[in-house]
Design a protein around this motif. Structure first.
Motif, short mmCIF file in Angstrom:
data_model
loop_
_atom_site.label_atom_id
_atom_site.label_comp_id
_atom_site.label_asym_id
_atom_site.label_seq_id
_atom_site.Cartn_x
_atom_site.Cartn_y
_atom_site.Cartn_z
N TYR A 70 0.85 -1.19 0.00
CA TYR A 70 0.00 0.00 0.00
C TYR A 70 0.89 1.24 0.00
O TYR A 70 1.52 1.57 1.01
CB TYR A 70 -0.91 0.00 1.23
CG TYR A 70 -1.79 -1.22 1.32
CD1 TYR A 70 -2.84 -1.41 0.43
CD2 TYR A 70 -1.57 -2.19 2.29
CE1 TYR A 70 -3.64 -2.53 0.50
CE2 TYR A 70 -2.37 -3.31 2.37
CZ TYR A 70 -3.41 -3.47 1.47
OH TYR A 70 -4.21 -4.59 1.54
N GLY A 71 0.94 1.95 -1.12
CA GLY A 71 1.83 3.09 -1.30
C GLY A 71 1.64 4.18 -0.26
O GLY A 71 2.61 4.68 0.31
N ALA A 72 0.41 4.55 -0.01
CA ALA A 72 0.14 5.64 0.94
C ALA A 72 0.59 5.25 2.35
O ALA A 72 1.16 6.07 3.07
CB ALA A 72 -1.34 6.00 0.94
N ARG A 73 0.37 4.01 2.71
CA ARG A 73 0.78 3.56 4.06
C ARG A 73 2.29 3.49 4.17
O ARG A 73 2.86 3.88 5.19
CB ARG A 73 0.16 2.21 4.36
CG ARG A 73 -1.36 2.27 4.41
CD ARG A 73 -1.87 1.82 5.74
NE ARG A 73 -3.30 2.09 5.85
CZ ARG A 73 -4.21 1.16 6.03
NH1 ARG A 73 -3.85 -0.10 6.10
NH2 ARG A 73 -5.47 1.49 6.15
N LEU A 74 2.96 2.99 3.14
CA LEU A 74 4.42 2.94 3.16
C LEU A 74 5.01 4.34 3.22
O LEU A 74 5.98 4.60 3.94
CB LEU A 74 4.95 2.18 1.95
CG LEU A 74 4.72 0.68 1.97
CD1 LEU A 74 5.06 0.06 0.61
CD2 LEU A 74 5.55 0.03 3.06
N HIS A 75 4.42 5.26 2.48
CA HIS A 75 4.87 6.65 2.49
C HIS A 75 4.73 7.22 3.91
O HIS A 75 5.63 7.89 4.41
CB HIS A 75 4.07 7.47 1.49
CG HIS A 75 4.58 8.85 1.29
ND1 HIS A 75 4.20 9.91 2.08
CD2 HIS A 75 5.46 9.35 0.40
CE1 HIS A 75 4.81 11.00 1.69
NE2 HIS A 75 5.59 10.69 0.66
N GLN A 76 3.63 6.94 4.55
CA GLN A 76 3.39 7.43 5.90
C GLN A 76 4.42 6.86 6.89
O GLN A 76 4.95 7.59 7.73
CB GLN A 76 1.98 7.06 6.36
CG GLN A 76 1.65 7.55 7.75
CD GLN A 76 0.26 7.10 8.19
OE1 GLN A 76 -0.37 6.27 7.56
NE2 GLN A 76 -0.21 7.67 9.28
N VAL A 77 4.73 5.59 6.76
CA VAL A 77 5.71 4.95 7.64
C VAL A 77 7.09 5.58 7.46
O VAL A 77 7.76 5.94 8.44
CB VAL A 77 5.77 3.43 7.40
CG1 VAL A 77 6.97 2.80 8.07
CG2 VAL A 77 4.48 2.77 7.86
N VAL A 78 7.52 5.74 6.21
CA VAL A 78 8.84 6.32 5.94
C VAL A 78 8.91 7.77 6.42
O VAL A 78 9.90 8.20 7.03
CB VAL A 78 9.22 6.19 4.45
CG1 VAL A 78 10.50 6.92 4.14
CG2 VAL A 78 9.34 4.71 4.07
N MET A 79 7.85 8.53 6.18
CA MET A 79 7.82 9.92 6.65
C MET A 79 7.92 9.97 8.18
O MET A 79 8.65 10.78 8.73
CB MET A 79 6.55 10.64 6.19
CG MET A 79 6.57 11.05 4.74
SD MET A 79 7.84 12.27 4.37
CE MET A 79 7.28 13.67 5.32
N ASN A 80 7.17 9.11 8.85
CA ASN A 80 7.22 9.08 10.32
C ASN A 80 8.62 8.74 10.82
O ASN A 80 9.10 9.34 11.78
CB ASN A 80 6.21 8.09 10.87
CG ASN A 80 4.79 8.58 10.78
OD1 ASN A 80 4.54 9.77 10.59
ND2 ASN A 80 3.84 7.68 10.88
N LEU A 81 9.27 7.79 10.17
CA LEU A 81 10.64 7.42 10.56
C LEU A 81 11.58 8.60 10.40
O LEU A 81 12.43 8.86 11.26
CB LEU A 81 11.13 6.22 9.74
CG LEU A 81 10.50 4.88 10.08
CD1 LEU A 81 10.88 3.85 9.05
CD2 LEU A 81 10.91 4.44 11.47
N MET A 82 11.46 9.31 9.29
CA MET A 82 12.36 10.44 9.04
C MET A 82 12.08 11.62 9.98
O MET A 82 13.00 12.23 10.50
CB MET A 82 12.26 10.90 7.58
CG MET A 82 12.87 9.94 6.61
SD MET A 82 12.85 10.62 4.96
CE MET A 82 13.66 9.32 4.06
N VAL A 83 10.83 11.92 10.19
CA VAL A 83 10.47 13.05 11.04
C VAL A 83 10.86 12.79 12.49
O VAL A 83 11.31 13.69 13.20
CB VAL A 83 8.96 13.37 10.93
CG1 VAL A 83 8.51 14.34 11.99
CG2 VAL A 83 8.65 13.92 9.53
N ASN A 84 10.71 11.55 12.93
CA ASN A 84 11.00 11.22 14.33
C ASN A 84 12.44 10.79 14.57
O ASN A 84 12.79 10.47 15.71
CB ASN A 84 10.04 10.13 14.81
CG ASN A 84 8.61 10.62 14.85
OD1 ASN A 84 8.36 11.74 15.27
ND2 ASN A 84 7.69 9.80 14.39
N ALA A 85 13.27 10.79 13.54
CA ALA A 85 14.66 10.36 13.70
C ALA A 85 15.47 11.42 14.44
O ALA A 85 15.21 12.57 14.42
CB ALA A 85 15.29 10.09 12.34
#
Length: 85
Positions: A70-85
């Motif tokens: 699911y593209g939108a869900r994967l995008h959300q996961v990667v964005m969360n990882l980057m923002v919270n890193a």
């Protein structure tokens, strides 16, 4: 350069709208083939554009890292990882 950025931003907006509709229960989830390298680059560009003080460093393989999901869900996961890193 600006046209490519505008096209990429439009694609992200489309995905966000799809994600919101899925969350609201008004659309079904659709799986597709996604290159995680492209996804990481897009997310990094978006994070860097949101703040001039942010620098994202990454090392990606030359060959595509394809997944089916699911593209939108994967995008959300990667964005969360980057923002919270």
């Amino acid at each position: 350069k600006y046209l490519r950025s505008a096209i990429a931003a439009t694609a992200r907006a489309r995905e966000l709208c799809k994600h919101l509709l899925e969350y609201a229960g008004r659309s079904s989830l659709e799986k597709s083939v996604i290159d995680l390298n492209d996804l990481a680059r897009d997310c990094a560009n978006l994070v860097c554009a949101s703040s001039k003080s942010v620098k994202v460093e990454y090392a990606l393989q030359e060959e595509p890292a394809l997944v089916y999901g699911y593209g939108a869900r994967l995008h959300q996961v990667v964005m969360n990882l980057m923002v919270n890193a």
